[in-house]
Design an enzyme around this catalytic site. Structure first.
Site, PDB file in Angstrom:
ATOM      1  N   HIS A   1      46.244  13.825  66.304  1.00 35.51           N
ATOM      2  CA  HIS A   1      45.576  14.747  66.953  1.00 35.51           C
ATOM      3  C   HIS A   1      46.871  15.921  68.002  1.00 35.51           C
ATOM      4  CE1 HIS A   1      43.267  18.120  68.552  1.00 35.51           C
ATOM      5  NE2 HIS A   1      42.736  17.591  69.913  1.00 35.51           N
TER       6      HIS A   1
ATOM      7  N   HIS B   1      46.870  18.816  57.845  1.00 35.35           N
ATOM      8  CA  HIS B   1      45.793  19.607  58.877  1.00 35.35           C
ATOM      9  C   HIS B   1      43.678  19.134  58.654  1.00 35.35           C
ATOM     10  CE1 HIS B   1      43.371  22.162  61.551  1.00 35.35           C
ATOM     11  NE2 HIS B   1      44.266  21.282  62.257  1.00 35.35           N
TER      12      HIS B   1
ATOM     13  N   ASP C   1      52.171  21.019  65.247  1.00 31.87           N
ATOM     14  CA  ASP C   1      52.480  20.340  66.057  1.00 31.87           C
ATOM     15  C   ASP C   1      54.323  19.646  65.828  1.00 31.87           C
ATOM     16  OD1 ASP C   1      50.982  19.374  67.921  1.00 31.87           O
ATOM     17  OD2 ASP C   1      49.942  18.037  66.568  1.00 31.87           O
TER      18      ASP C   1
END
Ligand code: ACO
Length: 382
Positions: free
Chosen positions: A226, A265, A319
């Site tokens: 995450h 994802h 990210d």
């Protein structure tokens, strides 16, 4: 033996389960679209501020000028850390992970909130503002303390982005850097029922309070699958000696079936719209700060990944380019995920309040695969 779960559908990652209704954010994973309360993330990143985005998420609409002034004043009134929070912070070892420090200190805000057990809408909103307002000071103060620098007090004259960078670096940030931080906070503020937001809903489902919900969410965000992925991206970039080594490094990882941090994802099978924005940002900030090689290396990684696994719907996620953006801004690598938490506080609080207004205890089942009817045996006989 009759098994009530036999007729139920197993959904280990809850990918096929809708757990309620929400007005906060909408994701089209096939087209790569993200909206907060109906407004495209691109438009918010270009025009809004983190504070206005917080209002939007918490109230399901944009504020009028007067409402925004009142909201900002209320938020800023909660800036800074009390003596007891500072004492607790000073007791943290320098070697502590900043995410553990943020989780501990956010949890401790409850101890000085006279309304900590009041779960009415007004009290919960005030808790949300306290958490959003104090988290930047927690992150900056811990980082300065471990560097042996004096802690810089919060200044309610500044926005969250500006004051965070000022408290962290001991000087006012330049306009471009402050705006970059503000946009990063907007882009990370909410994202449907991701793992950490789900954690807040589990807590609220039991009628627990906002501090408990957000504390659980911070612990959940930390995981490398995450929010913790942004730190892993940077560590990977540091591990690759040069742009020429990217091809071999990535092909080796893929051959070993190891995941490449910052890619893939659960919901997006198209390009993550936040990554589109951050890629442009990362390039501009990297060239301004002499980190062109980092950007070149990131581009090279993206090219190899696109060629090898792009067809499977694996593209950069939020990210990937936020890592190089934060690094170029001079943030320590282990502050990347805390900064994510600083922003996501808004989404966590918004979803927690929304859930409380239409609550149901979250209590899934699992399929029992253990034995039945076993005898207890004496330890000496085992
Ligand atoms: N690198 C290489 N291959 C990948 C990656 C990756 N980063 N992500 C997924 N894949 C591959 C898997 O190996 C799998 O391949 P297979 O079908 O040949 O077995 C396929 O894509 C599907 O992957 P899953 O893990 O089943 O997909 P899931 O939806 O569970 O994963 C996740 C999503 C956990 C984010 C995954 O992509 C991952 O681990 N990425 C790296 C960590 C990361 O960047 N996390 C941040 C996500 S964004 C956020 O939380 C803020």
């Amino acid at each position: 033996m009759a098994d009530a779960t036999a007729a139920m559908t197993m959904d280990k990652g809850l990918d096929h389960t809708i757990i309620g209704e929400s007005r906060k954010s909408w994701i089209d994973g096939q087209k790569g679209v993200l909206e907060y309360v109906g407004i495209d993330i691109d438009s918010l990143a270009r025009n809004s501020t983190f504070e206005e985005t917080c209002f939007l998420l918490l109230n399901d609409r944009l504020p009028t000028a007067d409402e925004f002034a009142a909201f900002t004043a209320e938020l800023r009134a909660h800036y800074g850390l009390s003596d007891s929070l500072l004492t607790l912070l000073r007791s943290m070892p320098d070697s502590a992970s900043p995410m553990h420090v943020v989780r501990t200190l956010v949890s401790a805000i409850a101890l000085e909130d006279p309304n900590c057990n009041d779960t009415s809408e007004g009290a919960e909103l005030e808790k949300a503002l306290r958490i959003i307002a104090k988290t930047p000071a927690i992150i900056a103060a811990f980082d300065r303390q471990r560097r042996g620098e004096e802690i810089v007090e919060a200044d309610s004259a500044n926005s969250i982005a500006v004051d965070f960078l000022r408290m962290l670096n001991g000087e006012m940030p330049g306009e471009a850097t402050a705006r970059a931080m503000d946009v990063c906070l907007i882009l990370h503020a909410d994202h449907g029922i991701n793992a950490s937001t789900f954690a807040t809903m589990v807590a609220v489902g039991t009628e627990s309070d906002m501090y408990s919900a957000v504390t659980g969410a911070i612990g959940t965000l930390r995981g490398p699958l995450h929010g913790g992925a942004n730190e892993r991206v940077m560590r990977m970039l540091e591990e690759i000696p040069s742009v020429d080594d990217v091809e071999g490094f990535i092909m080796d990882r893929l051959a070993r079936k190891a995941k490449v941090p910052g890619f893939g994802h659960r919901v997006y099978k198209a390009y993550d719209p936040r990554a589109t924005f951050l890629r442009t940002f990362s390039k501009a900030i990297a060239s301004e700060t002499g980190n062109e090689t980092l950007y070149a290396m990131s581009s090279a990684i993206e090219a190899v990944m696109e060629r090898e696994v792009g067809a499977k719907g694996i593209h950069p996620n939020v990210d990937f380019y936020s890592a190089t953006t934060y690094f170029s801004m001079g943030l320590a690598i282990d502050l990347f995920t805390p900064v994510f938490a600083m922003s996501r506080n808004a989404g966590w609080a918004a979803h927690a309040m929304e859930r409380r207004a239409d609550n149901r205890l979250i209590r899934p089942r699992c399929q029992y695969t253990g034995p039945h009817g076993e005898d207890w045996t004496d330890p000496a006989e085992r």
